[in-house]
Design a protein around this motif. Sequence first.
Motif, PDB file in Angstrom:
ATOM      1  N   TRP A 176      32.405  11.685  22.574  1.00 42.96           N
ATOM      2  CA  TRP A 176      31.908  11.339  23.571  1.00 42.96           C
ATOM      3  C   TRP A 176      30.677  12.252  23.442  1.00 42.96           C
ATOM      4  O   TRP A 176      30.130  13.095  22.693  1.00 42.96           O
ATOM      5  N   HIS A 177      29.601  11.479  23.494  1.00 41.94           N
ATOM      6  CA  HIS A 177      27.912  12.072  23.394  1.00 41.94           C
ATOM      7  C   HIS A 177      26.502  11.483  23.970  1.00 41.94           C
ATOM      8  O   HIS A 177      27.592   9.665  24.860  1.00 41.94           O
ATOM      9  N   GLN A 178      25.652  11.780  24.544  1.00 41.79           N
ATOM     10  CA  GLN A 178      24.609  10.890  25.021  1.00 41.79           C
ATOM     11  C   GLN A 178      23.483  11.125  24.306  1.00 41.79           C
ATOM     12  O   GLN A 178      23.179  11.937  23.131  1.00 41.79           O
ATOM     13  N   ASP A 179      23.109   9.540  23.833  1.00 39.61           N
ATOM     14  CA  ASP A 179      21.873   8.709  22.796  1.00 39.61           C
ATOM     15  C   ASP A 179      21.042   9.998  22.403  1.00 39.61           C
ATOM     16  O   ASP A 179      20.163  10.451  21.879  1.00 39.61           O
ATOM     17  N   ALA A 180      20.296  10.320  24.106  1.00 40.10           N
ATOM     18  CA  ALA A 180      18.984  11.140  24.356  1.00 40.10           C
ATOM     19  C   ALA A 180      18.862  12.629  23.753  1.00 40.10           C
ATOM     20  O   ALA A 180      18.009  12.834  23.236  1.00 40.10           O
ATOM     21  N   SER A 181      20.253  12.727  23.304  1.00 40.23           N
ATOM     22  CA  SER A 181      20.612  14.701  23.254  1.00 40.23           C
ATOM     23  C   SER A 181      20.242  14.268  21.269  1.00 40.23           C
ATOM     24  O   SER A 181      19.854  15.301  20.853  1.00 40.23           O
ATOM     25  N   GLN A 240      34.066  17.940  15.759  1.00 41.03           N
ATOM     26  CA  GLN A 240      35.284  18.381  14.294  1.00 41.03           C
ATOM     27  C   GLN A 240      35.946  17.215  14.022  1.00 41.03           C
ATOM     28  O   GLN A 240      35.938  16.430  14.661  1.00 41.03           O
ATOM     29  N   GLY A 241      36.259  17.442  12.730  1.00 41.89           N
ATOM     30  CA  GLY A 241      36.884  15.431  12.396  1.00 41.89           C
ATOM     31  C   GLY A 241      36.156  14.323  11.560  1.00 41.89           C
ATOM     32  O   GLY A 241      35.362  14.468  10.729  1.00 41.89           O
ATOM     33  N   ASN A 242      37.212  13.819  11.706  1.00 44.03           N
ATOM     34  CA  ASN A 242      36.748  11.808  10.741  1.00 44.03           C
ATOM     35  C   ASN A 242      35.779  11.398  12.226  1.00 44.03           C
ATOM     36  O   ASN A 242      35.996  10.838  12.392  1.00 44.03           O
ATOM     37  N   THR A 243      34.202  12.053  11.842  1.00 44.22           N
ATOM     38  CA  THR A 243      33.521  10.906  12.805  1.00 44.22           C
ATOM     39  C   THR A 243      32.488  10.832  12.609  1.00 44.22           C
ATOM     40  O   THR A 243      32.074  11.067  11.758  1.00 44.22           O
ATOM     41  N   GLU A 292      28.706  16.533  20.254  1.00 40.85           N
ATOM     42  CA  GLU A 292      30.950  16.190  21.122  1.00 40.85           C
ATOM     43  C   GLU A 292      30.365  16.682  22.307  1.00 40.85           C
ATOM     44  O   GLU A 292      30.222  18.004  22.404  1.00 40.85           O
ATOM     45  N   ILE A 293      30.338  15.857  23.895  1.00 42.06           N
ATOM     46  CA  ILE A 293      30.722  16.636  25.160  1.00 42.06           C
ATOM     47  C   ILE A 293      31.635  16.787  25.509  1.00 42.06           C
ATOM     48  O   ILE A 293      32.783  15.770  25.085  1.00 42.06           O
ATOM     49  N   THR A 294      31.854  17.871  25.822  1.00 38.82           N
ATOM     50  CA  THR A 294      33.134  18.402  26.690  1.00 38.82           C
ATOM     51  C   THR A 294      33.795  18.220  27.627  1.00 38.82           C
ATOM     52  O   THR A 294      32.831  18.487  28.457  1.00 38.82           O
ATOM     53  N   GLY A 295      35.045  18.107  28.118  1.00 35.51           N
ATOM     54  CA  GLY A 295      34.790  18.018  29.451  1.00 35.51           C
ATOM     55  C   GLY A 295      34.627  16.840  30.335  1.00 35.51           C
ATOM     56  O   GLY A 295      34.504  17.291  31.773  1.00 35.51           O
ATOM     57  N   THR A 296      34.581  16.005  29.115  1.00 36.01           N
ATOM     58  CA  THR A 296      34.078  14.929  29.828  1.00 36.01           C
ATOM     59  C   THR A 296      35.156  14.244  31.084  1.00 36.01           C
ATOM     60  O   THR A 296      34.765  13.690  32.383  1.00 36.01           O
TER      61      THR A 296
END
Length: 197
Positions: free
Chosen positions: A86-91, A135-138, A143-147
């Motif tokens: 989970w991410h935002q492109d703008a970041s 973390q992991g195979n990304t 990664e945004i947490t708590g989505t």
Amino acid sequence: IDIFHRAEIKRHRTYFDRLLQELNDLNDGRDAYAINCYQTLCKGIWDLCMEPRILDYVEDIVGPNIIAWGSHYFCNLPHDGKYVPWHQDASYWKLTPARTVTVWLAIDDADEKNAAMRFIPGTHHLGHLKWRQAQGNTVLKQEITGTNQFGAPVYDCLKAGQMSLHADMLVHGSDPNESNRRRCGLTIRYCPPIVRA
């Protein structure tokens, strides 16, 4: 949104397959996600970025003056095990204001079984969200947490030749492709000229 009919997208798929084979033949450690920002180097990608049927929809969002500043094939091979957190492109981009729209053009059919992209609706109104190192195979490293607090995700299921558009602040990602089918899409990044680095 329907953009290319079956014969047209087949030609674009064949073009991508050739690019991927050329990359694989180099055997230099790059993978199926490495065809990134080649729009000024590869005529086939440039032509897709300048496709009037795509630009007509982009113009509705960013206005008549359009900059195509990036492109990236996200080619999720069968059983490759990688996921997009989970991410935002703008970041990822040092651009102000956040006004990039991303076209996600399906080169292959994309559905829940072969890891279609997922969105969390409405999150583009929340501003920049906190993220951590994934973390992991990304494929990507943020990664945004708590989505789960933002609501249920929706799959962006597309047939080859269709596209979706999303804002650079919309939270999205994709699961690993556990199917026997590839899922390839071309992202194209567009913004108006008021955006500055």
